[in-house]
Motif scaffolding. Structure first.
Motif, PDB file in Angstrom:
ATOM      1  N   ASP A   9      34.716  88.673   0.157  1.00  0.00           N
ATOM      2  CA  ASP A   9      33.458  89.279  -0.366  1.00  0.00           C
ATOM      3  C   ASP A   9      33.570  90.869  -0.705  1.00  0.00           C
ATOM      4  O   ASP A   9      33.662  91.471   0.228  1.00  0.00           O
ATOM      5  CB  ASP A   9      32.150  89.054   0.496  1.00  0.00           C
ATOM      6  CG  ASP A   9      30.951  89.514  -0.019  1.00  0.00           C
ATOM      7  OD1 ASP A   9      30.911  90.136  -1.203  1.00  0.00           O
ATOM      8  OD2 ASP A   9      29.967  89.306   0.505  1.00  0.00           O
ATOM      9  N   VAL A 177      20.275  85.128 -13.619  1.00  0.00           N
ATOM     10  CA  VAL A 177      21.061  85.039 -12.612  1.00  0.00           C
ATOM     11  C   VAL A 177      22.470  84.859 -12.544  1.00  0.00           C
ATOM     12  O   VAL A 177      22.873  85.393 -11.800  1.00  0.00           O
ATOM     13  CB  VAL A 177      20.022  83.845 -11.715  1.00  0.00           C
ATOM     14  CG1 VAL A 177      20.881  83.702 -10.556  1.00  0.00           C
ATOM     15  CG2 VAL A 177      18.721  84.016 -11.421  1.00  0.00           C
ATOM     16  N   GLU A 178      22.655  84.004 -13.341  1.00  0.00           N
ATOM     17  CA  GLU A 178      24.251  83.561 -13.495  1.00  0.00           C
ATOM     18  C   GLU A 178      24.923  84.985 -13.961  1.00  0.00           C
ATOM     19  O   GLU A 178      26.043  85.194 -13.530  1.00  0.00           O
ATOM     20  CB  GLU A 178      24.379  82.445 -14.578  1.00  0.00           C
ATOM     21  CG  GLU A 178      24.237  81.243 -14.085  1.00  0.00           C
ATOM     22  CD  GLU A 178      24.902  80.814 -12.626  1.00  0.00           C
ATOM     23  OE1 GLU A 178      25.964  81.147 -12.553  1.00  0.00           O
ATOM     24  OE2 GLU A 178      24.011  80.514 -11.768  1.00  0.00           O
ATOM     25  N   LYS A 181      25.232  87.129 -11.011  1.00  0.00           N
ATOM     26  CA  LYS A 181      26.284  86.646 -10.143  1.00  0.00           C
ATOM     27  C   LYS A 181      27.779  86.935 -10.543  1.00  0.00           C
ATOM     28  O   LYS A 181      28.384  86.728  -9.873  1.00  0.00           O
ATOM     29  CB  LYS A 181      26.046  85.032  -9.814  1.00  0.00           C
ATOM     30  CG  LYS A 181      24.986  84.904  -9.049  1.00  0.00           C
ATOM     31  CD  LYS A 181      24.749  83.304  -8.673  1.00  0.00           C
ATOM     32  CE  LYS A 181      23.845  83.056  -7.562  1.00  0.00           C
ATOM     33  NZ  LYS A 181      23.475  81.533  -7.789  1.00  0.00           N
ATOM     34  N   ASN A 182      27.756  87.326 -11.730  1.00  0.00           N
ATOM     35  CA  ASN A 182      29.002  87.221 -12.109  1.00  0.00           C
ATOM     36  C   ASN A 182      29.579  88.863 -12.477  1.00  0.00           C
ATOM     37  O   ASN A 182      30.622  89.141 -13.051  1.00  0.00           O
ATOM     38  CB  ASN A 182      29.431  86.825 -13.806  1.00  0.00           C
ATOM     39  CG  ASN A 182      30.154  85.512 -13.798  1.00  0.00           C
ATOM     40  OD1 ASN A 182      30.906  85.429 -12.984  1.00  0.00           O
ATOM     41  ND2 ASN A 182      29.901  84.758 -14.660  1.00  0.00           N
ATOM     42  N   TRP A 184      30.446  92.211 -10.059  1.00  0.00           N
ATOM     43  CA  TRP A 184      30.918  92.540  -8.867  1.00  0.00           C
ATOM     44  C   TRP A 184      30.416  94.020  -8.746  1.00  0.00           C
ATOM     45  O   TRP A 184      31.151  94.786  -9.479  1.00  0.00           O
ATOM     46  CB  TRP A 184      32.188  92.100  -8.524  1.00  0.00           C
ATOM     47  CG  TRP A 184      32.593  90.541  -8.799  1.00  0.00           C
ATOM     48  CD1 TRP A 184      32.685  89.875  -9.903  1.00  0.00           C
ATOM     49  CD2 TRP A 184      31.993  89.581  -7.716  1.00  0.00           C
ATOM     50  NE1 TRP A 184      32.648  88.438  -9.637  1.00  0.00           N
ATOM     51  CE2 TRP A 184      32.318  88.341  -8.370  1.00  0.00           C
ATOM     52  CE3 TRP A 184      31.761  89.871  -6.493  1.00  0.00           C
ATOM     53  CZ2 TRP A 184      32.106  87.227  -7.794  1.00  0.00           C
ATOM     54  CZ3 TRP A 184      31.800  88.427  -5.662  1.00  0.00           C
ATOM     55  CH2 TRP A 184      31.910  87.233  -6.274  1.00  0.00           C
TER      56      TRP A 184
END
Ligand code: GTP
Ligand code: MG
Length: 328
Positions: A9, A177-178, A181-182, A184
């Protein structure tokens, strides 16, 4: 998009183990551990390192470092290539839409992979907004000018706003949201931290399918820490090293790199153009495409193409709105 649960992570600063480094000649478990802790977690990252750099990072002789590098290159079959191979690699260059048609045309279709694009301008001109927009458009389908890939956002000024990403994503018809999440995300606090994070980030490039790396802003920490003439040489050296790291990410992983930069608004600058980008020649040589953004009349922003290897200079007018940056 390949995603594996076991991968480290980024936010948590975990140690992603992408490949088994002990497969390399001269690398035992201990050296492998050192390599990984210094951010050399892929064969690519080792193959393109210099012996001196690698030797210093992991505390081995340059001869040993050379052997490790040669072994990594052998694995990847990196070496001299023909012009045809190079041509094929260049053919892989992707142009990522900015989401603004006129701006795309100005820059030849979008921001290019395998190169570093810089946007510079004064406070509040819209550099961070453009960075947010590209963090979204990179995720668009290829037939809509996107790259269908993830984004690495290195934030040095703590101005990244996920809410803004969500807003822009919706405007582009993506799931907020997607989209989030992509991306970083890493906040950095000093120039050393920035160098380290960028090194570590390399291990994410393939596993997280990163297509765009954003550094907003590139040199604020460097400028803040190295003040005064006597430290200028050191700063520029470090900046040079950093630019090479970025270029490596861009070429090895066919990613676009977007950096933002400030203008020299220092009142003690008696000579020269006060709207010059900071960072001097080192930065100027490192970037392939340079854009200048400034505030125009009635809230419009003017974006000017200042440097490109093959495109004429020119400018377009845009607006910053709820839906992101749009044509004026
Ligand atoms: P520095 O980082 O301070 O050098 O500035 P910058 O060039 O990064 O500026 P930034 O991209 O942060 O632009 C800030 C400007 O964008 C603000 O002055 C607002 O005018 C505009 N802006 C930001 N968010 C929104 C929004 O949600 N809606 C609208 N309409 N404008 C916005
Ligand atoms: Mg900003």
């Amino acid at each position: 998009m390949p995603r594996k649960k076991s991968e480290g992570d980024f936010e948590a600063g975990g140690e992603p183990t992408t490949v088994d480094l002990t497969e390399l000649e001269g690398v035992g478990p201990q050296t492998a551990g050192k390599l990984a802790s210094m951010g050399y977690t892929t064969f690519e990252s080792i193959a393109v390192a210099s012996p001196a750099e690698l030797a210093a990072s992991i505390g081995v002789s340059e001869t040993t470092a050379s052997k490790i590098i040669a072994s990594a290159r052998k694995r990847l079959k990196i070496g001299v290539e023909t012009a045809y191979d190079y041509y094929l690699k260049r053919k892989n260059i992707v142009k990522i839409t900015t989401g603004v048609r006129s701006l795309d045309s100005l820059i030849g279709g979008g921001i290019e992979t395998q190169t570093i694009t810089e946007i510079y301008g004064p406070y509040g001109s819209g550099k961070t907004q453009l960075a947010h927009q590209l963090a979204v458009t990179t995720q668009l389908p290829i037939d809509k000018g996107g790259y269908e890939k993830g984004v690495l956002y290195i934030d040095t000024e703590h101005t990244f706003r996920p809410e803004r990403i969500a807003q822009i994503a919706e405007a582009f018809g993506l799931d907020p949201v997607e989209t989030l999440k992509n991306i970083w995300y890493a906040r950095v606090f000093t120039s050393d931290h920035q160098m380290l994070i960028t090194e570590k980030a390399e291990a994410l490039m393939r596993p997280k399918n990163i297509g765009l790396v954003i550094i907003d802003s590139l040199i604020s920490h460097f400028r803040g820490e190295y003040v005064g003439r006597e430290t200028l040489a050191v700063r520029q050296q470090k900046l040079n090293l950093y630019m090479h790291k970025l270029l490596k990410l861009a070429t090895v992983y066919n990613a676009a790199v977007l950096v933002t930069n400030q203008v020299l608004a220092d009142p003690s600058t008696f000579y020269g153009d006060p709207t010059r980008p900071a960072g001097g020649h080192i930065l100027g040589h490192g970037v392939t495409m340079r854009l200048y953004i400034r505030k125009g009349k009635k809230g419009v922003r003017v974006i000017r193409l200042m440097k490109s290897p093959y495109l004429p200079e020119g400018e377009v007018e845009v607006l910053i709105t709820e839906k992101g940056i749009i044509e004026a």
